[in-house]
Scaffold this active site. Structure first.
Site, mmCIF file in Angstrom:
data_model
loop_
_atom_site.group_PDB
_atom_site.id
_atom_site.type_symbol
_atom_site.label_atom_id
_atom_site.label_comp_id
_atom_site.label_asym_id
_atom_site.label_seq_id
_atom_site.Cartn_x
_atom_site.Cartn_y
_atom_site.Cartn_z
ATOM 1 N N GLU A 1 86.153 3.297 55.001
ATOM 2 C CA GLU A 1 85.999 4.144 53.921
ATOM 3 C C GLU A 1 87.310 5.209 53.678
ATOM 4 O O GLU A 1 87.883 5.613 54.441
ATOM 5 C CB GLU A 1 84.686 5.171 54.074
ATOM 6 N N CYS B 1 92.038 11.126 52.296
ATOM 7 C CA CYS B 1 91.767 11.313 53.689
ATOM 8 C C CYS B 1 91.632 9.846 54.059
ATOM 9 O O CYS B 1 90.884 8.974 53.839
ATOM 10 C CB CYS B 1 90.182 11.641 53.637
ATOM 11 N N CYS C 1 85.347 3.930 65.905
ATOM 12 C CA CYS C 1 86.361 4.813 66.651
ATOM 13 C C CYS C 1 85.738 4.450 68.363
ATOM 14 O O CYS C 1 84.457 4.620 68.476
ATOM 15 C CB CYS C 1 86.114 6.129 66.466
ATOM 16 N N CYS D 1 82.533 10.632 69.939
ATOM 17 C CA CYS D 1 82.001 12.101 70.070
ATOM 18 C C CYS D 1 80.812 12.249 69.421
ATOM 19 O O CYS D 1 80.313 11.266 68.611
ATOM 20 C CB CYS D 1 83.008 13.166 68.946
ATOM 21 N N GLU E 1 90.372 7.094 65.377
ATOM 22 C CA GLU E 1 91.406 8.073 66.075
ATOM 23 C C GLU E 1 92.941 7.673 65.986
ATOM 24 O O GLU E 1 93.109 6.645 66.549
ATOM 25 C CB GLU E 1 90.946 8.269 67.831
ATOM 26 N N LEU F 1 89.087 20.724 68.177
ATOM 27 C CA LEU F 1 88.868 21.359 69.572
ATOM 28 C C LEU F 1 87.095 21.528 69.870
ATOM 29 O O LEU F 1 87.067 21.130 70.908
ATOM 30 C CB LEU F 1 89.458 22.874 69.511
ATOM 31 N N HIS F 2 86.751 22.174 68.803
ATOM 32 C CA HIS F 2 85.105 21.939 68.958
ATOM 33 C C HIS F 2 84.555 23.021 70.029
ATOM 34 O O HIS F 2 83.353 22.981 69.799
ATOM 35 C CB HIS F 2 84.675 20.828 68.756
ATOM 36 N N ASN G 1 78.568 18.706 59.359
ATOM 37 C CA ASN G 1 77.730 17.743 58.409
ATOM 38 C C ASN G 1 76.587 16.695 58.962
ATOM 39 O O ASN G 1 77.078 16.001 59.635
ATOM 40 C CB ASN G 1 78.718 16.783 57.593
ATOM 41 N N CYS H 1 83.816 15.197 56.400
ATOM 42 C CA CYS H 1 83.990 14.781 57.568
ATOM 43 C C CYS H 1 82.992 14.447 58.531
ATOM 44 O O CYS H 1 82.008 14.702 58.645
ATOM 45 C CB CYS H 1 84.791 16.233 58.122
HETATM 46 N N1 SAH Z 1 89.667 11.012 65.179
HETATM 47 C C1 SAH Z 1 90.212 12.356 64.590
HETATM 48 C C2 SAH Z 1 90.399 12.359 63.215
HETATM 49 C C3 SAH Z 1 89.160 11.733 62.119
HETATM 50 S S1 SAH Z 1 87.701 12.904 62.529
HETATM 51 C C4 SAH Z 1 89.773 13.439 65.247
HETATM 52 O O1 SAH Z 1 88.611 13.465 65.731
HETATM 53 O O2 SAH Z 1 90.363 14.523 64.985
HETATM 54 C C5 SAH Z 1 88.245 14.113 61.394
HETATM 55 C C6 SAH Z 1 87.610 15.374 61.622
HETATM 56 O O3 SAH Z 1 86.114 15.391 61.336
HETATM 57 C C7 SAH Z 1 87.713 15.972 63.027
HETATM 58 O O4 SAH Z 1 87.922 17.293 63.230
HETATM 59 C C8 SAH Z 1 86.141 15.753 63.567
HETATM 60 O O5 SAH Z 1 85.901 16.491 64.750
HETATM 61 C C9 SAH Z 1 85.501 16.041 62.338
HETATM 62 N N2 SAH Z 1 83.835 15.878 62.313
HETATM 63 C C10 SAH Z 1 83.614 14.640 62.994
HETATM 64 N N3 SAH Z 1 82.078 14.532 62.859
HETATM 65 C C11 SAH Z 1 81.668 15.604 62.139
HETATM 66 C C12 SAH Z 1 80.645 16.024 61.216
HETATM 67 N N4 SAH Z 1 79.493 15.414 61.599
HETATM 68 N N5 SAH Z 1 80.688 17.110 60.500
HETATM 69 C C13 SAH Z 1 81.875 17.566 60.420
HETATM 70 N N6 SAH Z 1 82.872 17.450 60.779
HETATM 71 C C14 SAH Z 1 82.863 16.375 61.632
HETATM 72 FE FE1 SF4 Z 2 86.432 9.446 66.714
HETATM 73 FE FE2 SF4 Z 2 87.341 11.647 65.962
HETATM 74 FE FE3 SF4 Z 2 84.877 10.882 65.229
HETATM 75 FE FE4 SF4 Z 2 85.414 11.715 67.739
HETATM 76 S S1 SF4 Z 2 85.424 12.900 65.743
HETATM 77 S S2 SF4 Z 2 84.322 9.865 67.209
HETATM 78 S S3 SF4 Z 2 87.728 10.873 67.652
HETATM 79 S S4 SF4 Z 2 86.490 9.566 64.462
#
Ligand code: SAH
Ligand code: SF4
Length: 351
Positions: free
Chosen positions: A90, A103, A110, A114, A167, A221-222, A299, A342
């Site tokens: 997407e 984006c 991936c 996470c 990633e 970071l989170h 989200n 995201c």
């Molecule tokens: N893999 C990379 C880039 C893609 S994810 C990364 O993790 O940075 C892009 C962003 O979306 C990241 O900051 C990720 O942590 C965030 N993200 C992932 N799941 C999400 C969700 N359910 N709600 C909001 N942001 C989310």
């Molecule tokens: Fe992969 Fe980024 Fe999603 Fe983590 S947040 S699973 S690194 S796409």
């Protein structure tokens, strides 16, 4: 046959030389591809018919196929795209008044896994090629008619955020190649300030992004400490926070003028207290990184175990960071009604 979109300038020049052509032909072709946005060799009218025929025997010039598309009530536009082998990803376009960010995805699925991420719940299938990455941006330019050759005045397809599926630093060669095509001044000419790459923190590859692209960096970071981060991001056991922050310090020695953005997902009852915010401030002050935060409302997606923090918590958290001198805007979730925000992207699409 080889895809022509995604070849570096040098690769294109040497392919042309192999075909017995002069290198200035490569420059002309580059402009047709990345300034004019043509989709066939026949449109390259300053090349001889003979050369156009040779090119179409040697190269494929194509865009990904649009399987479905949706436009959100806030104008966020999402496409489910399919590549030649049937793999799907997407791509999302997030328009604002005088600009807009595409984006882009970098992998099908991936491997980082996470816990809060929809994409991460889907196993990795393959890396995207440089051509597949850059052609997502080109496809959005097609849709909005924004090639320099068109008469469109108010240009919106201006920025790239590498924040879609995958990633990027697990596919670093292709990502670097694609970003260098995007920022090439003789082609798409996207300013490096308008490109941001987000990573979960694959530390060994961070220096290459600084040295080989110079784009803006964002770190997912989170969490304010390793214990919490490892619970939601298993990759933290391999690359802990300290290593990531050291890599950020090094990044800023190379890409000097830019802040690093720390993305911080607000998860209800997990990482959203004032104490968490204070711990985060202490961490950032210790490493003296030119940092700003981006607080991301979580989200939700079907089957995930987390809930978004309440607005009160989010704004109190933001104030605490701002009190310490860090910009900490709350990101507005865009395209939620079409699962385009995201962490909501998947290759089966969500329609
Ligand atoms: N893999 C990379 C880039 C893609 S994810 C990364 O993790 O940075 C892009 C962003 O979306 C990241 O900051 C990720 O942590 C965030 N993200 C992932 N799941 C999400 C969700 N359910 N709600 C909001 N942001 C989310
Ligand atoms: Fe992969 Fe980024 Fe999603 Fe983590 S947040 S699973 S690194 S796409």
């Amino acid at each position: 046959m080889q895809e022509i979109i995604g070849l570096s300038k040098e690769e294109l020049i040497s392919a042309l030389c192999e075909m017995g052509e002069k290198s200035f032909r490569a420059k002309q072709i580059w402009q047709w591809l990345y300034v004019q946005g043509v989709k066939t060799f026949d449109e390259m009218t300053n090349l001889s018919k003979d050369l156009r025929a040779k090119l179409s025997e040697r190269f494929i010039l194509s865009r990904p196929k649009i399987v479905t598309e949706q436009v959100s009530s806030d104008k966020t536009h999402k496409w489910l795209l399919e590549f030649a082998d049937g793999q799907r990803i997407e791509t999302v376009f997030i328009p604002e008044d005088d600009r807009g960010a595409v984006c882009v995805s970098t992998q099908v699925g991936c491997a980082v896994g996470c816990k809060f991420c929809h994409t991460g719940s889907q196993k990795i299938t393959r890396n995207l090629t440089a051509g597949e990455i850059i052609s997502q941006f080109m496809l959005v330019k097609d849709v909005y008619g924004e090639w320099p050759s068109s008469s469109q005045e108010n240009r919106q397809v201006s920025n790239i955020v590498v924040m879609g599926m995958g990633e990027p630093l697990h596919n670093v060669d292709n990502v670097i190649k694609a970003l260098n095509i995007a920022t090439d001044q003789d082609g798409l000419a996207v300013s490096k300030r308008r490109v941001t790459l987000s990573t979960s923190g694959i530390v060994p590859n961070i220096p290459r992004i600084a040295q080989e692209t110079g784009v803006k960096l964002a770190i997912s970071l989170h969490a304010p400490n390793n214990t919490k981060r490892s619970q939601i991001m298993p990759i933290n056991q391999v690359h802990p926070i300290e290593d990531i922050l050291q890599a950020c310090q090094e990044y800023q020695k190379v890409v000097t003028s830019r802040y690093i953005t720390f993305e911080y997902l607000m998860l209800d009852g997990f990482n959203d207290t004032l104490q968490d915010a204070q711990e985060l401030v202490a961490l950032m002050k210790k490493y003296k990184i030119g940092a700003k935060f981006n607080l991301i409302p979580f989200n939700p997606w079907p089957g995930c175990g987390f809930k978004p923090s309440s607005n009160n918590h989010v704004y109190a958290f933001s104030r605490e960071l701002e009190k310490a001198g860090f910009a900490a805007p709350v990101r507005t979730a865009r395209g939620q009604d079409i699962l385009a925000a995201c962490g909501q992207l998947k290759s089966k699409g969500s329609i």
